[in-house]
Design an enzyme around this catalytic site. Structure first.
Site, mmCIF file in Angstrom:
data_model
loop_
_atom_site.group_PDB
_atom_site.id
_atom_site.type_symbol
_atom_site.label_atom_id
_atom_site.label_comp_id
_atom_site.label_asym_id
_atom_site.label_seq_id
_atom_site.Cartn_x
_atom_site.Cartn_y
_atom_site.Cartn_z
ATOM 1 N N ASP A 183 -16.946 -35.678 55.866
ATOM 2 C CA ASP A 183 -16.115 -36.071 54.945
ATOM 3 C C ASP A 183 -15.285 -35.113 54.586
ATOM 4 O O ASP A 183 -15.319 -33.791 53.862
ATOM 5 C CB ASP A 183 -17.106 -36.187 53.542
ATOM 6 N N HIS B 244 -12.780 -32.067 47.883
ATOM 7 C CA HIS B 244 -13.942 -31.094 47.863
ATOM 8 C C HIS B 244 -13.879 -29.912 48.353
ATOM 9 O O HIS B 244 -14.535 -28.801 48.301
ATOM 10 C CB HIS B 244 -15.001 -31.749 48.700
#
Length: 293
Positions: free
Chosen positions: A189, A194
């Site tokens: 991911d 993030h």
């Protein structure tokens, strides 16, 4: 309209071949916080290849491709800004234990598009099958801000149910590393939300947030370690709703309630609620249920 619901729902499944081995499993386990203390026998079952057990939530990243929340955004009829996207929920059903190494066929398609007025919710279902038959099915719910209002089906309520009113049967606290998101993203991911402070700010956050699937995996590990003595084979289903963000470096407080077991039988269901300790137990996972075999 950025989301063409009819086109997304009518599209044929996208099929890809996936493969994984012990290194992928070990990296995933490290990415959700396994391996502390490094020499603890209970942790070595997640980190040492000679005694490796696969946590079922590894299924959400097996094969190293984009996770469901990203995969849904590349479906036909979907063209949205990644900064407007949040992972709303995840559901997993396993038909048998996930092997340490494997090769399988993953077929993904959008099975629902809901109009929430000020937002849209996409549901991407992925069915995974190997030479011996079905392995698992998972569903990712994707919340897209600012993309509703076309008059489509509203779908189920997004309000999370409150946790049980009774005191939990068990409580576990799991501290997260400052670099937890940087580790977890190595499993596939690559969403900059993030890792990149500038992108996180554009999405409305003070700093990069942890992947929902990292919290999802860390929570399942806490349940397996606390209630099942590490027996990953008992997990048959796992669902949650992402109720709030987690920041790397925070501590998860995982509260668990066993459902009443049949006389002489084993617990079949565990209710779970998860909060961030440093923010007065601000909810981060809700409507969370682990189904056991």
């Amino acid at each position: 309209m950025p989301i063409d619901a009819a086109r997304a729902l009518a599209a044929a499944p996208r099929v890809r071949e996936i493969a994984w081995d012990h290194k992928d499993v070990q990296l995933y386990h490290l990415g959700i916080g396994a391996g502390r203390p490094a020499t603890d026998p209970r942790e070595l079952r997640y980190t040492l290849e000679s005694r490796l057990h696969v946590l079922p939530s590894f299924a959400t990243v097996a094969g190293g491709g984009p996770p469901g929340v990203i995969g849904a955004l590349s479906a036909p009829g979907v063209d949205v800004d990644l900064a407007r996207v949040l992972h709303a929920g995840q559901r997993l059903h396993t038909y048998r234990s996930v092997p340490v190494r494997g090769r399988a066929r993953a077929a993904s398609r959008v099975v629902a598009v809901y109009d929430k007025g000020t937002a849209a919710v996409l549901v991407l279902r992925t069915e995974v099958t190997d030479a011996d038959g079905p392995l698992w099915t998972d569903e990712a719910e994707v919340f897209v801000r600012g993309e509703g209002g076309w008059g489509g089906e509203r779908g189920p309520s997004g309000r999370p149910a409150p946790p049980p009113a009774t005191a939990p049967d068990h409580v576990a606290e799991r501290p997260l590393r400052e670099d937890q998101a940087l580790l977890h993203r190595l499993s596939g991911d690559w969403n900059p939300l993030h890792a990149d402070p500038e992108f996180a700010a554009r999405a409305g956050f003070d700093r990069p947030v942890l992947h929902g699937l990292c919290t999802y995996g860390a929570t399942l590990k806490a349940v397996v370690d606390t209630l099942l003595d590490g027996d990953v084979t008992r997990v048959r289903g796992y669902r949650t709703r992402f109720a709030g963000v987690v920041y790397p470096g925070e501590t998860l407080r995982v509260r668990m309630w066993r459902a009443a077991a049949p006389e002489g039988g084993r617990t079949r269901t565990v209710r779970v609620a998860v909060g961030a300790v440093e923010r007065d137990d601000a909810p981060v996972l809700a409507d969370t249920v682990v189904a056991l075999g």
